[in-house]
Design a protein around this motif. Structure first.
Motif, PDB file in Angstrom:
ATOM      1  N   LEU A 153      42.346  24.405  35.048  1.00 53.43           N
ATOM      2  CA  LEU A 153      42.204  25.849  34.904  1.00 53.43           C
ATOM      3  C   LEU A 153      41.020  26.365  35.714  1.00 53.43           C
ATOM      4  N   ARG A 154      39.926  25.605  35.728  1.00 59.16           N
ATOM      5  CA  ARG A 154      38.753  26.030  36.472  1.00 59.16           C
ATOM      6  C   ARG A 154      39.022  26.009  37.968  1.00 59.16           C
ATOM      7  N   CYS A 155      39.689  24.964  38.452  1.00 62.98           N
ATOM      8  CA  CYS A 155      40.016  24.890  39.881  1.00 62.98           C
ATOM      9  C   CYS A 155      40.947  26.017  40.291  1.00 62.98           C
ATOM     10  N   GLN A 156      41.849  26.397  39.398  1.00 65.38           N
ATOM     11  CA  GLN A 156      42.795  27.457  39.687  1.00 65.38           C
ATOM     12  C   GLN A 156      42.208  28.844  39.408  1.00 65.38           C
ATOM     13  N   LYS A 157      40.952  28.881  38.926  1.00 68.80           N
ATOM     14  CA  LYS A 157      40.266  30.134  38.599  1.00 68.80           C
ATOM     15  C   LYS A 157      41.010  30.904  37.521  1.00 68.80           C
ATOM     16  N   LEU A 158      41.558  30.171  36.570  1.00 69.83           N
ATOM     17  CA  LEU A 158      42.288  30.782  35.466  1.00 69.83           C
ATOM     18  C   LEU A 158      41.515  30.730  34.153  1.00 69.83           C
ATOM     19  N   CYS A 159      40.323  30.164  34.159  1.00 68.23           N
ATOM     20  CA  CYS A 159      39.565  30.034  32.913  1.00 68.23           C
ATOM     21  C   CYS A 159      39.268  31.386  32.263  1.00 68.23           C
ATOM     22  N   PRO A 160      38.786  32.410  33.010  1.00 68.37           N
ATOM     23  CA  PRO A 160      38.544  33.715  32.363  1.00 68.37           C
ATOM     24  C   PRO A 160      39.818  34.314  31.773  1.00 68.37           C
ATOM     25  N   PHE A 161      40.914  34.199  32.512  1.00 65.47           N
ATOM     26  CA  PHE A 161      42.179  34.718  32.001  1.00 65.47           C
ATOM     27  C   PHE A 161      42.613  33.965  30.745  1.00 65.47           C
ATOM     28  N   TRP A 162      42.494  32.633  30.768  1.00 63.48           N
ATOM     29  CA  TRP A 162      42.923  31.835  29.622  1.00 63.48           C
ATOM     30  C   TRP A 162      42.039  32.122  28.407  1.00 63.48           C
ATOM     31  N   LEU A 163      40.765  32.394  28.633  1.00 63.23           N
ATOM     32  CA  LEU A 163      39.868  32.755  27.541  1.00 63.23           C
ATOM     33  C   LEU A 163      40.302  34.069  26.902  1.00 63.23           C
ATOM     34  N   CYS A 164      40.729  35.008  27.732  1.00 62.94           N
ATOM     35  CA  CYS A 164      41.236  36.275  27.193  1.00 62.94           C
ATOM     36  C   CYS A 164      42.471  36.053  26.338  1.00 62.94           C
ATOM     37  N   MET A 165      43.334  35.128  26.759  1.00 65.61           N
ATOM     38  CA  MET A 165      44.531  34.850  25.977  1.00 65.61           C
ATOM     39  C   MET A 165      44.198  34.097  24.685  1.00 65.61           C
ATOM     40  N   VAL A 166      43.146  33.283  24.703  1.00 65.79           N
ATOM     41  CA  VAL A 166      42.719  32.596  23.475  1.00 65.79           C
ATOM     42  C   VAL A 166      42.328  33.613  22.412  1.00 65.79           C
ATOM     43  N   ILE A 167      41.696  34.707  22.826  1.00 67.12           N
ATOM     44  CA  ILE A 167      41.358  35.771  21.872  1.00 67.12           C
ATOM     45  C   ILE A 167      42.619  36.350  21.254  1.00 67.12           C
ATOM     46  N   VAL A 168      43.665  36.499  22.051  1.00 68.29           N
ATOM     47  CA  VAL A 168      44.941  37.014  21.543  1.00 68.29           C
ATOM     48  C   VAL A 168      45.535  36.052  20.520  1.00 68.29           C
ATOM     49  N   TRP A 169      45.531  34.775  20.833  1.00 68.40           N
ATOM     50  CA  TRP A 169      46.144  33.788  19.947  1.00 68.40           C
ATOM     51  C   TRP A 169      45.321  33.541  18.694  1.00 68.40           C
ATOM     52  N   ASN A 170      44.031  33.819  18.744  1.00 65.28           N
ATOM     53  CA  ASN A 170      43.163  33.618  17.583  1.00 65.28           C
ATOM     54  C   ASN A 170      43.059  34.861  16.705  1.00 65.28           C
ATOM     55  N   PRO A 229      44.505  35.475  40.970  1.00 65.44           N
ATOM     56  CA  PRO A 229      43.510  35.157  39.934  1.00 65.44           C
ATOM     57  C   PRO A 229      42.192  35.904  40.112  1.00 65.44           C
ATOM     58  N   GLN A 230      41.771  36.103  41.373  1.00 64.61           N
ATOM     59  CA  GLN A 230      40.505  36.777  41.592  1.00 64.61           C
ATOM     60  C   GLN A 230      40.568  38.221  41.094  1.00 64.61           C
ATOM     61  N   ARG A 231      41.759  38.818  41.135  1.00 65.03           N
ATOM     62  CA  ARG A 231      41.872  40.220  40.772  1.00 65.03           C
ATOM     63  C   ARG A 231      42.177  40.415  39.295  1.00 65.03           C
ATOM     64  N   PHE A 232      43.229  39.707  38.799  1.00 62.19           N
ATOM     65  CA  PHE A 232      43.594  40.021  37.416  1.00 62.19           C
ATOM     66  C   PHE A 232      42.591  39.480  36.412  1.00 62.19           C
ATOM     67  N   THR A 233      41.858  38.428  36.728  1.00 64.22           N
ATOM     68  CA  THR A 233      40.845  37.959  35.785  1.00 64.22           C
ATOM     69  C   THR A 233      39.690  38.963  35.696  1.00 64.22           C
ATOM     70  N   LEU A 234      39.349  39.582  36.797  1.00 65.76           N
ATOM     71  CA  LEU A 234      38.298  40.587  36.771  1.00 65.76           C
ATOM     72  C   LEU A 234      38.713  41.768  35.909  1.00 65.76           C
ATOM     73  N   GLU A 235      39.954  42.215  36.048  1.00 69.73           N
ATOM     74  CA  GLU A 235      40.433  43.333  35.254  1.00 69.73           C
ATOM     75  C   GLU A 235      40.509  42.970  33.775  1.00 69.73           C
ATOM     76  N   ASP A 236      40.969  41.739  33.486  1.00 71.79           N
ATOM     77  CA  ASP A 236      41.070  41.322  32.094  1.00 71.79           C
ATOM     78  C   ASP A 236      39.693  41.208  31.450  1.00 71.79           C
ATOM     79  N   LYS A 237      38.688  40.754  32.212  1.00 72.65           N
ATOM     80  CA  LYS A 237      37.338  40.685  31.650  1.00 72.65           C
ATOM     81  C   LYS A 237      36.814  42.090  31.346  1.00 72.65           C
ATOM     82  N   GLN A 238      37.142  43.050  32.190  1.00 65.23           N
ATOM     83  CA  GLN A 238      36.730  44.417  31.916  1.00 65.23           C
ATOM     84  C   GLN A 238      37.413  44.944  30.661  1.00 65.23           C
ATOM     85  N   ASN A 239      38.703  44.618  30.507  1.00 66.59           N
ATOM     86  CA  ASN A 239      39.411  45.031  29.298  1.00 66.59           C
ATOM     87  C   ASN A 239      38.786  44.409  28.058  1.00 66.59           C
ATOM     88  N   MET A 240      38.421  43.125  28.166  1.00 64.25           N
ATOM     89  CA  MET A 240      37.858  42.429  27.019  1.00 64.25           C
ATOM     90  C   MET A 240      36.538  43.070  26.597  1.00 64.25           C
TER      91      MET A 240
END
Length: 576
Positions: free
Chosen positions: A3-20, A163-174
């Motif tokens: 996930l880190r190599c694919q730069k998906l960690c911030p996005f996956w963290l946002c989804m963990v909040i949804v699942w929790n 990943p560079q774009r949607f993770t930035l937007e998702d972090k702003q949403n979070m």
């Protein structure tokens, strides 16, 4: 790591909040009861035709139930049938546990349970946010699209999958969301997020199966032995091949929303084409990065010493081949370390070599003792080693218990090491995770029902069998080779590097190993060389070991159009 190599960690963290969401706030269930009561009130008070939000989301919800295997029939409309199904469905059905990024497979398991019900969760949480007045912020409310799509206008979707774009937007949403419920709505409202999550779930299917089978079988000595034999024979190559071939499967494309030869295919606008290209690129990159990380993890059994020696248990012919390779590598290392002049890079290769490890030295002494032949004694020695516990669950739990007792809470002082050993042994942690058939030790107890007293586990410092001061240290830079997790298998990569140097007759080539950094870049690298064991075969770089070799997978170039070739993984060819 993948996930880190694919730069998906911030996005996956946002989804963990949804699942929790059902497990908060503060590990309590107050929010769960609040949301469950709100959804129950919705289905009891209203009809489907009276809820505009449901009418806007009805098509997606119907598709969701169809995707999960439900067949609609009867005289009532599909909307009414779906409403009745949702009425009997609990809000956030119980199952599993709180998701944590520290346990990757736990988050994948949660995604596999919740992602298939994406549209249903989107509707329920959005309704709850509106009903409980959680969208008081006008800026937050404007982020949602609750109207159905019409001609010339998209109802939802269209967000970038880069990943560079949607993770930035998702972090702003979070950061801008007033609660986890609002954050869930922001994440679930985008259909492209569903496709990204489903891509991760589909690609990691073989990884989950691998660990599930290992946990099931590696609970006793016989299970460990059969598991290791399967892995060294063909299990590792099969596991990696299944991951690499996942982007080529129809299942992966269908579950992630791609249309293959369907009557629904149409000419898409340019922005949708860009989205599709980004999703396909992410799917392919995630597969090969996952295979690279798995290769790094399994390299010890497939190519390292003494792990590779377990292949001698598969058959007599393979046993002699493995012993011959082991002897050749040992002689190569002896020749290399005896060079009169060595550079700093060459000295590092010697210091970190697998032949400096105690386990390898013991295996080497055993082979020399039995004359480098796979006799009964050596075969039995290898068999006993495969029966050792290979699962790390017991070790992880033991370390967790020891951490809680290593320091006195009152005096803030570290306790003696034997105290930590005592806690693990007294709690029988190993016995709860591993099925021991017999105990070979001669235990001086009067009966089987009696147990040792606490004093039996508290050895005096003068009677220690091991001097703990010699195996621990506080220096930031240890005097021995202490690699990071990513560099753990660099000594195994050195084996291949030294073989090539000896074949070419020049050990000085070790000083040029830094050139491997040239292929450790973001873009994909294909290469072939006449100096490899399979000359002329195209190789795809999976990962690079610092100041050592590269791990590559063979394949072939297939012409798909004039002047355009694509790389296809070779399923049946495996080379070292």
């Amino acid at each position: 790591m993948t996930l880190r190599c694919q730069k998906l960690c911030p996005f996956w963290l946002c989804m963990v909040i949804v699942w929790n969401l059902p497990y908060g706030p503060h590990k309590e269930h107050q929010r769960f009861h609040q949301l469950a009561e709100a959804t129950k009130d919705l289905y009891d008070r209203f009809k489907p035709s009276e809820v505009l939000l449901f009418l806007a989301k009805a098509k997606g919800i119907i598709d969701c139930y169809s995707r999960n295997g439900h067949e609609f029939h009867g005289e009532s409309s599909e909307e009414e049938q779906v409403w009745q199904l949702m009425k009997t469905r609990l809000f956030a059905p119980s199952g599993g546990s709180r998701v944590s990024l520290s346990r990757f497979c736990g988050s994948i398991h949660a995604a596999g349970l919740q992602v298939p019900w994406w549209e249903v969760q989107e509707f329920e949480r959005m309704y709850v946010a509106l009903e409980c007045d959680m969208l008081s912020s006008k800026a937050t409310a404007q982020k949602f699209t609750v109207k159905p799509a019409v001609d010339g206008e998209n109802g939802e979707g269209g967000a970038s999958t880069n990943p560079q774009r949607f993770t930035l937007e998702d972090k702003q949403n979070m950061m801008g969301a007033e609660s986890a419920v609002v954050h869930s709505c922001l994440m679930l409202e985008k259909s492209v997020n569903f496709r990204v999550c489903m891509s991760v779930v589909v690609v990691t299917k073989h990884l989950i199966s691998f660990y599930t089978e290992a946990a099931k079988r590696c609970k006793c000595a016989d299970g460990n032995q059969s598991w290791v034999k399967d892995m060294v024979s063909a299990g590792i190559v099969t596991h990696l091949r299944d991951i690499l071939r996942m982007p080529e499967s129809r299942e992966a494309f269908e579950k992630t929303g791609f249309l293959l030869g369907s009557s629904e295919m149409k000419v898409s606008p340019p922005e949708e084409v860009i989205t599709e290209d980004e999703l396909q690129d992410m799917l392919g990159q995630f597969c090969y990065r996952l295979a690279a990380c798995r290769s790094r993890r399994l390299l010890y059994l497939s190519s390292g010493w003494p792990g590779k020696m377990f292949q001698a248990l598969v058959s007599a012919g393979s046993g002699q081949t493995v012993l011959a390779r082991f002897k050749h590598d040992s002689q190569t290392f002896d020749e290399f370390k005896d060079l009169p002049e060595m550079s700093k890079a060459m000295r590092k290769v010697v210091d970190r070599s697998v032949f400096q490890k105690t386990s390898t030295k013991q295996a080497l002494a055993g082979c020399e003792q039995y004359g480098w032949t796979l006799g009964p004694d050596l075969h039995e020695l290898l068999r006993k080693r495969t029966r050792l516990m290979v699962s790390t669950i017991a070790v992880e739990e033991t370390i967790g218990v020891q951490k809680n007792t290593r320091m006195s809470a009152a005096q803030r002082r570290f306790k003696k090491p034997e105290t930590s050993y005592f806690v693990a042994l007294k709690g029988n942690l190993l016995g709860s995770r591993h099925k021991y058939k017999t105990i070979s030790a001669d235990i001086p107890l009067a009966s089987k029902l009696r147990t040792f007293s606490d004093d039996a586990f508290r050895a005096k410092a003068a009677n220690r069998s091991m001097n703990l001061a010699e195996v621990v240290g506080t220096s930031q830079t240890p005097s021995w080779y202490s690699p990071s997790a990513t560099n753990m298998n660099v000594p195994i990569a050195d084996l291949f590097m030294l073989r090539e140097c000896k074949q070419l007759g020049d050990f000085e080539l070790v000083n040029t190993a830094w050139l491997g950094e040239m292929v450790d870049v973001a873009h994909k690298v294909l290469f072939r060389s006449d100096q490899l064991h399979n000359p002329g075969v195209w190789m795809f770089r999976l990962l690079h070991f610092s100041w050592s070799g590269c791990l590559a997978w063979p394949g072939r170039l297939v012409r798909v159009a004039a002047g355009r070739d694509v790389f296809v993984w070779e399923a049946d060819l495996h080379t070292e």
